[in-house]
Design an enzyme around this catalytic site. Structure first.
Site, PDB file in Angstrom:
ATOM      1  CE  LYS A 125       3.380  -5.608 -14.331  1.00 15.71           C
ATOM      2  NZ  LYS A 125       2.580  -6.996 -13.609  1.00 15.71           N
ATOM      3  CD  GLN A 169      -0.564  -6.447 -11.810  1.00 19.64           C
ATOM      4  OE1 GLN A 169       0.323  -6.382 -12.778  1.00 19.64           O
ATOM      5  NE2 GLN A 169      -0.613  -5.912 -11.290  1.00 19.64           N
ATOM      6  CG  ASP A 192       3.825 -12.453 -14.277  1.00 24.63           C
ATOM      7  OD1 ASP A 192       4.737 -11.737 -13.875  1.00 24.63           O
ATOM      8  OD2 ASP A 192       2.459 -12.226 -14.751  1.00 24.63           O
TER       9      ASP A 192
HETATM   10  N1  GUN Z   1       0.988  -8.232  -8.950  1.00 26.51           N
HETATM   11  C1  GUN Z   1       1.574  -8.025  -8.424  1.00 26.51           C
HETATM   12  N2  GUN Z   1       2.765  -8.548  -8.856  1.00 26.51           N
HETATM   13  C2  GUN Z   1       2.740  -9.193  -9.911  1.00 26.51           C
HETATM   14  C3  GUN Z   1       3.571  -9.704 -10.642  1.00 26.51           C
HETATM   15  O1  GUN Z   1       4.847 -10.001 -10.929  1.00 26.51           O
HETATM   16  N3  GUN Z   1       2.293 -10.079 -12.386  1.00 26.51           N
HETATM   17  C4  GUN Z   1       1.561 -10.179 -11.914  1.00 26.51           C
HETATM   18  N4  GUN Z   1       1.625 -10.645 -13.118  1.00 26.51           N
HETATM   19  N5  GUN Z   1       0.561  -9.836 -11.111  1.00 26.51           N
HETATM   20  C5  GUN Z   1       1.307  -9.077  -9.868  1.00 26.51           C
END
Ligand code: GUN
Length: 365
Positions: A125, A169, A192
């Site tokens: 990311k 995350q 998100d």
């Molecule tokens: N863990 C797995 N996929 C995601 C996501 O799309 N966002 C976040 N914050 N954590 C994740």
């Protein structure tokens, strides 16, 4: 009765779960399921080879229609190419914003603990942010941090004007309450889209969330960019996670599809998937959806990214989707590959949400 426990293309074969701690040095991408588990498959199985026919640029070719003829070989929906195009579009907008008002969008990422898969996600990311000119800020806290410590960082990012998006995350360590942490993120920075206000708005007719969760948004964006009509179609979502399945179903509904959700308690799921013009699968079961679960001409979006053991692969494993790709591509009219389908779209949508947030906060059009 078919169950949701199919794990490979050969129903005669069995697969074995391998505990997480035995996975080392591998990159595990995860979208929707709790723990990713590496599964054993035998190499002679029909879905063991993943061959991807890439299409250079998306073109309007597919009708997701129940009555259309079965394609001999489905068109491959090239998520990698679409994501690249979107990143290029975002980079242009980021630099236009910087040139016009001297402002650079910023994304803050909070990672707690030492999960390899989460660390990989976060690294990817941040790298993607850099590639389009978005600033990224990372906080990495130890596994035994308290929920209060995480909340302190969330609060300071909420107040930080150089941060336009905040991402915690997932999964968080089990001693933390995910809901408490997610709901502490300001809904204006909830890129998100997992906060209850954004999900609530998504679920309500005539209402618009500030942000839509990235993976399901990426699925719809793929359909849109390939001119695949959703309105009036029968769509089936496999899986009901908060991250993908549930918001994907809400998005399809918002696009005027007739939507069913198949989940672990669904009886005879194949009877339902066989009615679908569009299938979005986000269940995390390798090769669960067989060719005979699919109506001829259907469009298949495979969110699953499941590592399966493969002694012939350089790392000893390879990634497969929830859909038995080799079977599905002779039945469907279009299909996303794994890898290279939905995966790259998730990060592209995160960048898009971060840009959107910065534009909204600074009233930049
Ligand atoms: N863990 C797995 N996929 C995601 C996501 O799309 N966002 C976040 N914050 N954590 C994740």
């Amino acid at each position: 009765m078919a169950s949701m426990m199919f794990t490979d293309c050969s129903s005669a074969a069995t697969s074995r779960l391998i505990p997480l701690h035995r996975r080392t040095g591998a990159v595990f991408l995860r979208h929707c399921v709790g723990q990713l588990r590496l599964r054993t498959t035998s190499s002679e199985r029909s879905c063991s080879t993943l061959s991807v026919r890439s299409s250079s640029s998306p073109t309007p070719v597919v009708s997701a229609d129940a009555n259309s003829e079965a394609a001999a070989s489905a068109m491959v929906i090239d998520g990698k190419a679409v994501a690249k195009k979107i990143r290029e579009e975002i980079a242009v907008e980021v630099s236009r914003m910087k040139d016009s008002i001297g402002l650079v969008p910023g994304l803050a990422v909070i990672l707690v603990g030492d999960r390899k898969d989460s660390a990989t996600y976060v690294r990817n990311k941040k790298k993607a942010c850099g590639s389009v000119g978005i600033n990224s800020f990372e906080v990495h806290l130890p596994e035994d941090s308290s929920e209060g410590e995480v909340l302190k960082f969330v609060s300071s990012f909420n107040d930080d004007p150089s941060v336009h998006g905040i991402l915690v995350q997932l999964p968080l360590p089990s001693h933390m309450n995910e809901e408490n942490v997610l709901s502490a993120i300001s809904c204006e920075k909830d890129v998100d889209g997992f906060g209850s206000q954004n999900i609530g708005e998504l679920a309500m007719r005539g209402r618009e969330p500030l942000f839509v969760p990235c993976t399901p948004k990426g699925c719809i964006e793929l359909l849109r960019r390939y001119n695949i009509e959703i309105k009036g179609k029968r769509a089936v979502v496999i899986g009901r996670s908060n991250i993908v399945g549930m918001p994907a179903a809400l998005l399809l509904l918002g696009e005027d599809a007739t939507v069913s959700i198949v989940h672990s308690r669904t009886k005879n799921p194949e009877d339902i998937t066989r009615q679908a013009d569009i299938i979005i699968s986000a269940v995390g079961q390798p090769n669960m959806v067989r060719g005979n679960w699919i109506k001829p001409g259907a469009v298949i979006i495979d969110v699953g990214i499941n590592p399966v053991e493969d002694p012939k692969a350089p790392r000893g494993y390879r990634l497969v989707g929830d859909i038995c790709y080799e079977e599905a591509r002779s039945v469907a009219s279009a299909i996303t590959p794994v890898p290279g389908g939905v995966g790259p779209m998730t990060i592209a949508m995160l960048l898009s949400n971060t840009l959107l947030s910065a534009k909204r906060i600074h009233n930049f059009r």
